[in-house]
Design a protein around this motif. Structure first.
Motif, PDB file in Angstrom:
ATOM      1  N   GLY A   1      33.405   4.142  -0.442  1.00 31.24           N
ATOM      2  CA  GLY A   1      34.168   4.410   0.760  1.00 31.24           C
ATOM      3  C   GLY A   1      33.469   5.263   1.794  1.00 31.24           C
ATOM      4  O   GLY A   1      34.074   5.611   2.816  1.00 31.24           O
ATOM      5  N   LYS A   2      32.221   5.596   1.533  1.00 36.25           N
ATOM      6  CA  LYS A   2      31.480   6.443   2.466  1.00 36.25           C
ATOM      7  C   LYS A   2      30.225   5.737   2.954  1.00 36.25           C
ATOM      8  O   LYS A   2      29.754   4.786   2.347  1.00 36.25           O
ATOM      9  N   GLU A   3      29.688   6.234   4.059  1.00 33.81           N
ATOM     10  CA  GLU A   3      28.458   5.674   4.594  1.00 33.81           C
ATOM     11  C   GLU A   3      27.248   6.154   3.776  1.00 33.81           C
ATOM     12  O   GLU A   3      27.292   7.200   3.137  1.00 33.81           O
ATOM     13  N   ARG A   4      26.199   5.367   3.856  1.00 32.69           N
ATOM     14  CA  ARG A   4      24.955   5.765   3.214  1.00 32.69           C
ATOM     15  C   ARG A   4      24.390   6.989   3.923  1.00 32.69           C
ATOM     16  O   ARG A   4      24.352   7.028   5.162  1.00 32.69           O
ATOM     17  N   GLU A   5      23.942   7.964   3.145  1.00 30.03           N
ATOM     18  CA  GLU A   5      23.400   9.179   3.740  1.00 30.03           C
ATOM     19  C   GLU A   5      22.027   9.495   3.159  1.00 30.03           C
ATOM     20  O   GLU A   5      21.741   9.203   1.994  1.00 30.03           O
TER      21      GLU A   5
ATOM     22  N   LEU B   1      15.443  11.241   7.413  1.00 28.12           N
ATOM     23  CA  LEU B   1      16.653  11.022   6.619  1.00 28.12           C
ATOM     24  C   LEU B   1      17.547   9.925   7.208  1.00 28.12           C
ATOM     25  O   LEU B   1      18.623   9.653   6.673  1.00 28.12           O
ATOM     26  N   ALA B   2      17.113   9.303   8.271  1.00 26.41           N
ATOM     27  CA  ALA B   2      17.893   8.237   8.906  1.00 26.41           C
ATOM     28  C   ALA B   2      17.598   6.901   8.250  1.00 26.41           C
ATOM     29  O   ALA B   2      16.455   6.432   8.279  1.00 26.41           O
ATOM     30  N   PRO B   3      18.593   6.249   7.674  1.00 25.07           N
ATOM     31  CA  PRO B   3      18.354   4.975   6.985  1.00 25.07           C
ATOM     32  C   PRO B   3      17.712   3.910   7.870  1.00 25.07           C
ATOM     33  O   PRO B   3      16.962   3.062   7.367  1.00 25.07           O
TER      34      PRO B   3
ATOM     35  N   TYR C   1      22.393   5.789  -5.815  1.00 24.66           N
ATOM     36  CA  TYR C   1      21.203   6.362  -5.197  1.00 24.66           C
ATOM     37  C   TYR C   1      20.151   5.276  -5.003  1.00 24.66           C
ATOM     38  O   TYR C   1      19.831   4.529  -5.931  1.00 24.66           O
ATOM     39  N   TYR C   2      19.608   5.250  -3.795  1.00 24.73           N
ATOM     40  CA  TYR C   2      18.579   4.279  -3.430  1.00 24.73           C
ATOM     41  C   TYR C   2      17.297   4.993  -3.016  1.00 24.73           C
ATOM     42  O   TYR C   2      17.355   6.059  -2.421  1.00 24.73           O
ATOM     43  N   CYS C   3      16.169   4.351  -3.268  1.00 28.75           N
ATOM     44  CA  CYS C   3      14.941   4.777  -2.617  1.00 28.75           C
ATOM     45  C   CYS C   3      14.547   3.703  -1.609  1.00 28.75           C
ATOM     46  O   CYS C   3      14.929   2.535  -1.741  1.00 28.75           O
ATOM     47  N   ALA C   4      13.797   4.136  -0.602  1.00 29.99           N
ATOM     48  CA  ALA C   4      13.388   3.232   0.461  1.00 29.99           C
ATOM     49  C   ALA C   4      12.031   3.662   0.996  1.00 29.99           C
ATOM     50  O   ALA C   4      11.659   4.837   0.882  1.00 29.99           O
TER      51      ALA C   4
ATOM     52  N   SER D   1       0.854  -1.192   0.000  1.00 36.17           N
ATOM     53  CA  SER D   1       0.000   0.000   0.000  1.00 36.17           C
ATOM     54  C   SER D   1       0.885   1.236   0.000  1.00 36.17           C
ATOM     55  O   SER D   1       1.184   1.818   1.032  1.00 36.17           O
ATOM     56  N   TRP D   2       1.274   1.604  -1.161  1.00 29.71           N
ATOM     57  CA  TRP D   2       2.258   2.656  -1.394  1.00 29.71           C
ATOM     58  C   TRP D   2       1.924   3.942  -0.657  1.00 29.71           C
ATOM     59  O   TRP D   2       2.799   4.584  -0.075  1.00 29.71           O
ATOM     60  N   ASP D   3       0.673   4.352  -0.706  1.00 32.63           N
ATOM     61  CA  ASP D   3       0.327   5.667  -0.172  1.00 32.63           C
ATOM     62  C   ASP D   3       0.246   5.691   1.345  1.00 32.63           C
ATOM     63  O   ASP D   3      -0.109   6.719   1.923  1.00 32.63           O
ATOM     64  N   ASN D   4       0.600   4.607   2.019  1.00 35.40           N
ATOM     65  CA  ASN D   4       0.716   4.605   3.479  1.00 35.40           C
ATOM     66  C   ASN D   4       2.156   4.745   3.948  1.00 35.40           C
ATOM     67  O   ASN D   4       2.418   4.734   5.150  1.00 35.40           O
ATOM     68  N   TYR D   5       3.074   4.852   3.004  1.00 34.70           N
ATOM     69  CA  TYR D   5       4.489   4.834   3.341  1.00 34.70           C
ATOM     70  C   TYR D   5       5.174   6.152   2.998  1.00 34.70           C
ATOM     71  O   TYR D   5       4.903   6.758   1.952  1.00 34.70           O
ATOM     72  N   ALA D   6       6.067   6.550   3.890  1.00 32.65           N
ATOM     73  CA  ALA D   6       7.004   7.614   3.559  1.00 32.65           C
ATOM     74  C   ALA D   6       8.096   7.031   2.670  1.00 32.65           C
ATOM     75  O   ALA D   6       8.427   5.844   2.770  1.00 32.65           O
ATOM     76  N   ILE D   7       8.637   7.846   1.810  1.00 32.50           N
ATOM     77  CA  ILE D   7       9.681   7.417   0.897  1.00 32.50           C
ATOM     78  C   ILE D   7      10.909   8.311   1.068  1.00 32.50           C
ATOM     79  O   ILE D   7      10.784   9.535   1.175  1.00 32.50           O
ATOM     80  N   GLY D   8      12.033   7.686   1.098  1.00 32.83           N
ATOM     81  CA  GLY D   8      13.285   8.425   1.210  1.00 32.83           C
ATOM     82  C   GLY D   8      14.220   8.096   0.072  1.00 32.83           C
ATOM     83  O   GLY D   8      14.175   6.997  -0.483  1.00 32.83           O
TER      84      GLY D   8
END
Length: 125
Positions: free
Chosen positions: A42-46, A107-109, A94-97, A28-35
């Protein structure tokens, strides 16, 4: 089966633009926030940007404010990230979640339950 698929990445010159898309299926897509998130070698996911289920509340990392715009079309189960004035330091995977909650920490993974496979963005002359 829940699935997120990113597209729209590629090679662009500094100052150029790209629009990333995140298409969802299986929930149910419209119940979720998307980031949108990114990870450079060499860097952390941000966290880059996030949007609430209704699409009226958004948040951006300081590094992309004024250059990136997040939006969603719930009828199409798609979230977009319009990226303008791209810089070499924007180069990353780049990822979406999707997350079942939304708030000031969006913004916290760690808040996100479901992730796509990512799309590469390279900004180079």
């Amino acid at each position: 089966q829940l699935q997120l698929v990113e597209s729209g990445g590629g090679l662009v010159q500094p100052g150029g633009s790209l629009r990333l898309s995140c298409a969802a299926s299986g929930f149910s897509w419209d119940n979720y926030a998307i980031g949108w998130f990114r990870q450079a070698p060499g860097k952390e996911r941000e966290g880059v940007s996030c949007i609430n289920p209704g699409g009226r509340s958004t948040k951006y990392a300081d590094s992309v404010k004024g250059r990136f715009t997040i939006s969603r079309d719930n009828a199409k189960n798609t979230v977009y990230l319009q990226m303008n004035s791209l810089k070499p330091e924007d180069t990353a995977l780049y990822y979406c979640a999707a997350a079942s909650t939304y708030g000031s920490a969006c913004l916290a993974p760690m808040l996100y339950n479901y992730w796509g496979q990512g799309t590469h963005v390279t900004v180079s002359s």
